[in-house]
Design a protein around this motif. Structure first.
Motif, PDB file in Angstrom:
ATOM      1  N   PRO A  90       3.899  14.233   5.088  1.00 19.88           N
ATOM      2  CA  PRO A  90       4.588  12.694   3.709  1.00 19.88           C
ATOM      3  C   PRO A  90       5.669  11.719   4.813  1.00 19.88           C
ATOM      4  O   PRO A  90       5.536  10.755   4.408  1.00 19.88           O
ATOM      5  CB  PRO A  90       6.013  13.767   3.454  1.00 19.88           C
ATOM      6  N   SER A  91       5.992  12.462   6.607  1.00 23.47           N
ATOM      7  CA  SER A  91       5.742  11.853   7.027  1.00 23.47           C
ATOM      8  C   SER A  91       5.182  10.810   7.035  1.00 23.47           C
ATOM      9  O   SER A  91       5.181   9.450   7.662  1.00 23.47           O
ATOM     10  CB  SER A  91       6.616  11.803   8.792  1.00 23.47           C
ATOM     11  N   THR A  92       3.929  10.606   7.182  1.00 21.81           N
ATOM     12  CA  THR A  92       2.004   9.606   6.638  1.00 21.81           C
ATOM     13  C   THR A  92       2.621   8.740   6.293  1.00 21.81           C
ATOM     14  O   THR A  92       2.188   8.168   6.049  1.00 21.81           O
ATOM     15  CB  THR A  92       1.155  10.550   7.002  1.00 21.81           C
ATOM     16  N   VAL A  93       3.146   9.917   5.097  1.00 21.52           N
ATOM     17  CA  VAL A  93       2.797   8.667   3.820  1.00 21.52           C
ATOM     18  C   VAL A  93       4.314   7.325   3.348  1.00 21.52           C
ATOM     19  O   VAL A  93       3.943   6.371   3.634  1.00 21.52           O
ATOM     20  CB  VAL A  93       2.983   9.085   2.078  1.00 21.52           C
ATOM     21  N   ALA A  94       4.849   7.906   4.226  1.00 24.54           N
ATOM     22  CA  ALA A  94       6.696   7.263   4.897  1.00 24.54           C
ATOM     23  C   ALA A  94       5.592   5.777   5.768  1.00 24.54           C
ATOM     24  O   ALA A  94       5.826   4.436   5.415  1.00 24.54           O
ATOM     25  CB  ALA A  94       6.982   7.758   5.340  1.00 24.54           C
ATOM     26  N   LEU A  95       5.371   6.534   6.904  1.00 22.70           N
ATOM     27  CA  LEU A  95       4.676   5.445   7.804  1.00 22.70           C
ATOM     28  C   LEU A  95       3.945   4.228   7.180  1.00 22.70           C
ATOM     29  O   LEU A  95       3.913   2.813   7.299  1.00 22.70           O
ATOM     30  CB  LEU A  95       4.446   6.097   8.568  1.00 22.70           C
ATOM     31  N   ALA A  96       2.705   4.920   6.345  1.00 23.00           N
ATOM     32  CA  ALA A  96       2.235   3.622   5.268  1.00 23.00           C
ATOM     33  C   ALA A  96       2.816   2.480   4.773  1.00 23.00           C
ATOM     34  O   ALA A  96       2.533   1.607   4.735  1.00 23.00           O
ATOM     35  CB  ALA A  96       0.996   4.816   5.147  1.00 23.00           C
ATOM     36  N   GLU A  97       3.568   3.128   3.751  1.00 21.94           N
ATOM     37  CA  GLU A  97       4.323   2.283   2.983  1.00 21.94           C
ATOM     38  C   GLU A  97       5.729   1.515   3.607  1.00 21.94           C
ATOM     39  O   GLU A  97       5.356   1.133   3.187  1.00 21.94           O
ATOM     40  CB  GLU A  97       5.539   3.273   2.244  1.00 21.94           C
ATOM     41  N   ARG A  98       5.566   1.821   5.222  1.00 26.70           N
ATOM     42  CA  ARG A  98       6.452   0.805   5.998  1.00 26.70           C
ATOM     43  C   ARG A  98       5.817   0.013   6.498  1.00 26.70           C
ATOM     44  O   ARG A  98       6.201  -0.752   6.572  1.00 26.70           O
ATOM     45  CB  ARG A  98       7.148   1.711   6.755  1.00 26.70           C
ATOM     46  N   ALA A  99       4.325   0.561   6.536  1.00 26.39           N
ATOM     47  CA  ALA A  99       3.635  -0.776   7.170  1.00 26.39           C
ATOM     48  C   ALA A  99       3.311  -1.435   6.142  1.00 26.39           C
ATOM     49  O   ALA A  99       2.960  -2.824   6.465  1.00 26.39           O
ATOM     50  CB  ALA A  99       2.168  -0.316   7.969  1.00 26.39           C
ATOM     51  N   ILE A 100       3.119  -1.448   4.714  1.00 21.86           N
ATOM     52  CA  ILE A 100       2.657  -2.500   3.620  1.00 21.86           C
ATOM     53  C   ILE A 100       4.217  -3.229   3.396  1.00 21.86           C
ATOM     54  O   ILE A 100       3.579  -4.428   3.136  1.00 21.86           O
ATOM     55  CB  ILE A 100       2.644  -0.881   2.463  1.00 21.86           C
ATOM     56  N   ASP A 101       5.348  -2.395   3.419  1.00 18.47           N
ATOM     57  CA  ASP A 101       6.164  -3.891   3.498  1.00 18.47           C
ATOM     58  C   ASP A 101       5.915  -4.382   4.550  1.00 18.47           C
ATOM     59  O   ASP A 101       6.221  -5.998   4.641  1.00 18.47           O
ATOM     60  CB  ASP A 101       7.602  -3.024   3.542  1.00 18.47           C
ATOM     61  N   HIS A 102       6.831  -4.268   5.941  1.00 17.38           N
ATOM     62  CA  HIS A 102       5.870  -4.803   7.487  1.00 17.38           C
ATOM     63  C   HIS A 102       5.162  -5.589   7.107  1.00 17.38           C
ATOM     64  O   HIS A 102       5.674  -7.585   7.342  1.00 17.38           O
ATOM     65  CB  HIS A 102       5.817  -3.875   8.506  1.00 17.38           C
ATOM     66  N   PHE A 103       4.337  -5.849   6.801  1.00 21.20           N
ATOM     67  CA  PHE A 103       2.837  -6.330   7.114  1.00 21.20           C
ATOM     68  C   PHE A 103       2.720  -7.789   5.850  1.00 21.20           C
ATOM     69  O   PHE A 103       2.707  -8.547   5.977  1.00 21.20           O
ATOM     70  CB  PHE A 103       1.804  -6.265   7.043  1.00 21.20           C
TER      71      PHE A 103
END
Length: 202
Positions: free
Chosen positions: A8-21
């Protein structure tokens, strides 16, 4: 999120990247686009680090369901695992295949877990890496992750199938299965930024 319940860390990373960009579009250079798929296996059970977390609702490991060296005798951790009845037998793998074929990206990054120091390995298929070794070097140096010069993937791996399409790819292993640390977020943000700046992928 190919193995969303497993890592689930990978989903958290992707969601964080979506928010960041989304909040910082200036971080995407002119002429570029970034496509982020946060969870390609939403039916996988929450089981960080455990094999069931890799499986879709049909009990198939999606990262053994792609068409490069696909095998009915797939393994994970030296144990048999279901790769599906044939390459792309699963709707999630079909959807990701069709999306990549439609978009025709210049590079693809897959995220998984776990590696104690973080790790980046290249996609590889049919004795070719399609430039994935260069991608691995660029990403690992920026993220300060371990770089592997050879693929560590199994039969039917998604990153290897991308290479079979002539697209460089890497598989990045985060430090934790369960959660995304600020350290890993910062490291992978630098890795993504480095790909934007890499001449080979412009």
């Amino acid at each position: 999120g190919l193995s969303a319940g497993f890592a689930p860390s990978t989903v958290a990373l992707a969601e964080r990247a979506i928010d960041h960009f989304g909040l910082n579009p200036q971080d995407i250079p002119a002429g570029y686009a970034i496509h982020i798929i946060p969870n390609a296996n939403p039916d996988s059970p929450h089981a960080p680090g455990e094999t069931p977390g890799r499986l879709n609702a049909n009990g198939v490991d999606l990262n053994r369901n792609f068409d490069c060296a696909w095998s009915a005798d797939a393994n994970f951790r030296n144990q048999p695992i279901d790769p599906g009845s044939a390459p792309f037998s699963e709707p999630e793998a079909q959807a990701l295949r069709d999306y990549i074929n439609r978009v025709e990206p210049v590079a693809v990054v897959f995220y998984g877990a776990q590696a104690a120091s973080g790790q980046v390995s290249p996609g590889y298929c049919n004795s070719d890496d399609a430039g994935s070794l260069d991608l691995t070097e660029t990403y690992s140096r920026a993220a300060a992750y371990e770089r592997r010069a050879v693929a560590i993937t199994g039969s039917g791996d998604a990153s290897d199938w991308v290479v079979a399409r002539g697209i460089p790819s890497v598989f990045v292993l985060l430090r934790s299965y369960a959660s995304l640390s600020e350290r890993d977020w910062a490291a992978n943000l630098e890795g993504i930024r480095a790909l934007f700046a890499a001449p080979a992928h412009q």
